[in-house]
Design an enzyme around this catalytic site. Structure first.
Site, PDB file in Angstrom:
ATOM      1  N   ARG A  36      -2.089 -12.781  -1.202  1.00 28.93           N
ATOM      2  CA  ARG A  36      -3.382 -12.628  -0.524  1.00 28.93           C
ATOM      3  C   ARG A  36      -4.248 -11.561  -1.185  1.00 28.93           C
ATOM      4  O   ARG A  36      -5.479 -11.679  -1.184  1.00 28.93           O
ATOM      5  CB  ARG A  36      -3.158 -12.270   0.947  1.00 28.93           C
ATOM      6  N   LYS A 197       4.654 -29.554  18.025  1.00 25.01           N
ATOM      7  CA  LYS A 197       4.113 -29.814  19.359  1.00 25.01           C
ATOM      8  C   LYS A 197       2.750 -30.484  19.330  1.00 25.01           C
ATOM      9  O   LYS A 197       1.881 -30.151  18.534  1.00 25.01           O
ATOM     10  CB  LYS A 197       4.010 -28.495  20.133  1.00 25.01           C
ATOM     11  N   GLY A 345       0.553 -23.265   8.334  1.00 27.16           N
ATOM     12  CA  GLY A 345       1.534 -22.419   7.657  1.00 27.16           C
ATOM     13  C   GLY A 345       2.752 -23.196   7.175  1.00 27.16           C
ATOM     14  O   GLY A 345       3.164 -23.072   6.013  1.00 27.16           O
ATOM     15  N   GLY A 368      -4.688 -21.165  11.825  1.00 32.45           N
ATOM     16  CA  GLY A 368      -5.478 -21.309  13.047  1.00 32.45           C
ATOM     17  C   GLY A 368      -6.928 -21.671  12.752  1.00 32.45           C
ATOM     18  O   GLY A 368      -7.521 -22.526  13.412  1.00 32.45           O
TER      19      GLY A 368
HETATM   20  P1  ADP Z   1       1.951 -26.103  10.744  1.00 29.20           P
HETATM   21  O1  ADP Z   1       2.429 -24.677  10.650  1.00 29.20           O
HETATM   22  O2  ADP Z   1       1.899 -26.773   9.412  1.00 29.20           O
HETATM   23  O3  ADP Z   1       0.667 -26.243  11.534  1.00 29.20           O
HETATM   24  P2  ADP Z   1       3.600 -26.591  13.046  1.00 29.20           P
HETATM   25  O4  ADP Z   1       3.823 -25.136  13.203  1.00 29.20           O
HETATM   26  O5  ADP Z   1       2.761 -27.292  14.042  1.00 29.20           O
HETATM   27  O6  ADP Z   1       3.059 -26.930  11.562  1.00 29.20           O
HETATM   28  O7  ADP Z   1       5.000 -27.351  13.061  1.00 29.20           O
HETATM   29  C1  ADP Z   1       6.007 -27.055  12.107  1.00 29.20           C
HETATM   30  C2  ADP Z   1       7.368 -27.125  12.734  1.00 29.20           C
HETATM   31  O8  ADP Z   1       7.581 -28.373  13.381  1.00 29.20           O
HETATM   32  C3  ADP Z   1       8.474 -27.003  11.709  1.00 29.20           C
HETATM   33  O9  ADP Z   1       9.180 -25.806  11.942  1.00 29.20           O
HETATM   34  C4  ADP Z   1       9.346 -28.229  11.946  1.00 29.20           C
HETATM   35  O10 ADP Z   1      10.722 -27.935  11.896  1.00 29.20           O
HETATM   36  C5  ADP Z   1       8.953 -28.651  13.337  1.00 29.20           C
HETATM   37  N1  ADP Z   1       9.217 -30.075  13.574  1.00 29.20           N
HETATM   38  C6  ADP Z   1       8.732 -31.120  12.881  1.00 29.20           C
HETATM   39  N2  ADP Z   1       9.245 -32.274  13.337  1.00 29.20           N
HETATM   40  C7  ADP Z   1      10.070 -31.959  14.360  1.00 29.20           C
HETATM   41  C8  ADP Z   1      10.912 -32.722  15.235  1.00 29.20           C
HETATM   42  N3  ADP Z   1      10.983 -34.053  15.136  1.00 29.20           N
HETATM   43  N4  ADP Z   1      11.642 -32.055  16.165  1.00 29.20           N
HETATM   44  C9  ADP Z   1      11.561 -30.720  16.243  1.00 29.20           C
HETATM   45  N5  ADP Z   1      10.789 -29.937  15.457  1.00 29.20           N
HETATM   46  C10 ADP Z   1      10.058 -30.550  14.522  1.00 29.20           C
HETATM   47 MG    MG Z   2       3.478 -23.436  12.065  1.00 32.00          MG
END
Ligand code: ADP
Ligand code: MG
Length: 388
Positions: A36, A197, A345, A368
């Protein structure tokens, strides 16, 4: 972009306050990863070569509204001093008499780094008194901290009302790619959404269903859609409170759910696994990845896309045995020929791990903030900058 940038303003002999994102990991009192800091250098160097004196500020970690040596910017100042050839000064206050004196002493072509913005309780409250005090130290404000632009804090939004305020190069690049994808995407526009989620991203799904041609759903969020359709998900992660929303969104013909899934009998890389069609999840099993048929179907929709936006892994990619869906989709995105934008992330970690980061157009630095842009919301730190 409809906001002014550092290219649009006179910098010669000016004291320029720059909000950067120096929220870096510290290890044993030193900077652990300087990505960064390096990312901010083009803006800093541009300001210096155009005759400015540069005052930098950033938050670091989550100090509890007061000074805490564990979150001091001092190690960042020491590190920055090794990356640039000009003098780097440090103020052990964010604002106050010491900071004021250091900024008045600052010579053209020199850098001053202020202490952690969050050592002042007024920062996150966006206290107008704090913004004014901060503004008295400078003639121009530059925002180059995209990752904090969705927060209306004194150093991101408040201060912009008291000085001529423009975007730095990092912020400009983020707005260019994310803003263009939302406002005027090359079509077909395909969005891929995943992650743990659905509740984190309902606004994003809703907005992208109005803007994109296809919205591909994977990851844990697909489970809630399955349950809303009446399909069996057994022990999979599900958000019952989002079922009604999921039912409503299912009405869109643009929404594509996985056709097959990789299951595990425990949340563990070493768990037993099997691949089944959606709906056929036996008791005692949980969905941890999308299956090969889904990767193929998604790849088919990605081929020939004009714009791809991807946020959220397709499965628990941290477990190598359940990472094929995420990496398969990464491959398809990289090979699509589309303008491709990755945000989030974990998604960024996944694309870096896949070795394909050089093959995508833009990797967003703000989780975010990128979600809020995809949601169609205005970012306060951007809105406060001067219009072109
Ligand atoms: P980002 O940081 O890219 O926005 P999120 O934080 O929303 O993504 O989600 C990432 C997490 O979702 C990862 O740690 C991954 O392990 C989890 N994940 C993805 N698919 C599943 C699943 N089917 N069941 C449980 N956790 C999941
Ligand atoms: Mg995340």
């Amino acid at each position: 972009m409809n906001k002014k940038t550092v290219r649009d303003i006179d910098l010669k002999g000016k004291r320029v306050l720059v909000r950067v994102d120096f929220n870096v990991p510290l290890k044993d009192g030193k900077v652990g990863d300087d990505t960064r800091i390096r990312a901010a250098l083009p803006t800093i160097q541009y300001l210096i070569s155009n005759g400015a004196a540069v005052i930098l500020c950033s938050h670091l970690g989550r100090p509890k509204g007061g000074p805490d040596p564990a979150f001091s910017m001092k190690p960042v100042a020491d590190h920055l001093a090794r990356l640039v050839t000009v003098p780097v000064h440090f103020s052990s206050e964010f604002v106050g008499t010491e900071a004021q004196a250091a900024s008045s002493r600052l010579g053209q072509g020199e850098i001053l780094l202020l202490e952690n913005t969050r050592f002042h309780p007024g920062e996150t409250r966006n206290d107008p008194e704090l913004s004014k005090q901060l503004a008295t130290m400078a003639d121009v404000f530059v925002n180059d901290a995209f990752g904090s632009a969705h927060r209306a804090h004194a150093s991101t939004e408040g201060v912009a009302h008291h000085l001529p305020a423009v975007a730095g190069f990092l912020l400009e690049k983020e707005i260019k790619y994310l803003g263009q994808a939302i406002a005027d995407p090359a079509r077909p526009f395909v969005a891929i959404l995943g992650g743990a989620k659905i509740s984190d991203k309902i606004g994003v799904i809703r907005n992208l269903l109005t803007k994109a041609d296809h919205v591909l759903i994977g990851g844990g969020m697909a489970n809630t859609f399955f349950k809303a359709k009446g399909l069996e998900v057994a022990d999979s992660l599900v958000e019952d409170e989002a079922l009604d929303t999921a039912k409503e969104l299912l009405g869109s013909p643009k929404l594509h759910l996985p056709a097959d899934l990789v299951l595990a009998n425990a949340f563990d890389n070493a768990a037993e696994s099997q691949t089944v069609d959606a709906g056929n999840v036996p008791t005692g099993w949980r969905i941890l990845d999308i299956g090969p048929k889904t990767v193929q179907a998604f790849a088919g929709l990605l081929k020939g896309a004009g714009t791809v936006v991807w946020n959220g892994p397709m499965g628990v990619f941290e477990f190598p045995n359940f990472s094929k869906g995420t990496f398969g989709v990464a491959q398809a995105v990289a090979g699509s020929g589309a303008v491709s934008i990755i945000g989030g992330g974990d998604s960024v970690a996944a694309i870096n791990q896949s070795g394909l980061s050089g093959k995508v157009t833009h990797i967003s630095t703000g989780g975010g903030a990128s979600l809020e842009m995809l949601e169609g919301l205005a970012l306060p730190g951007v809105a406060a900058l001067m219009d072109r």
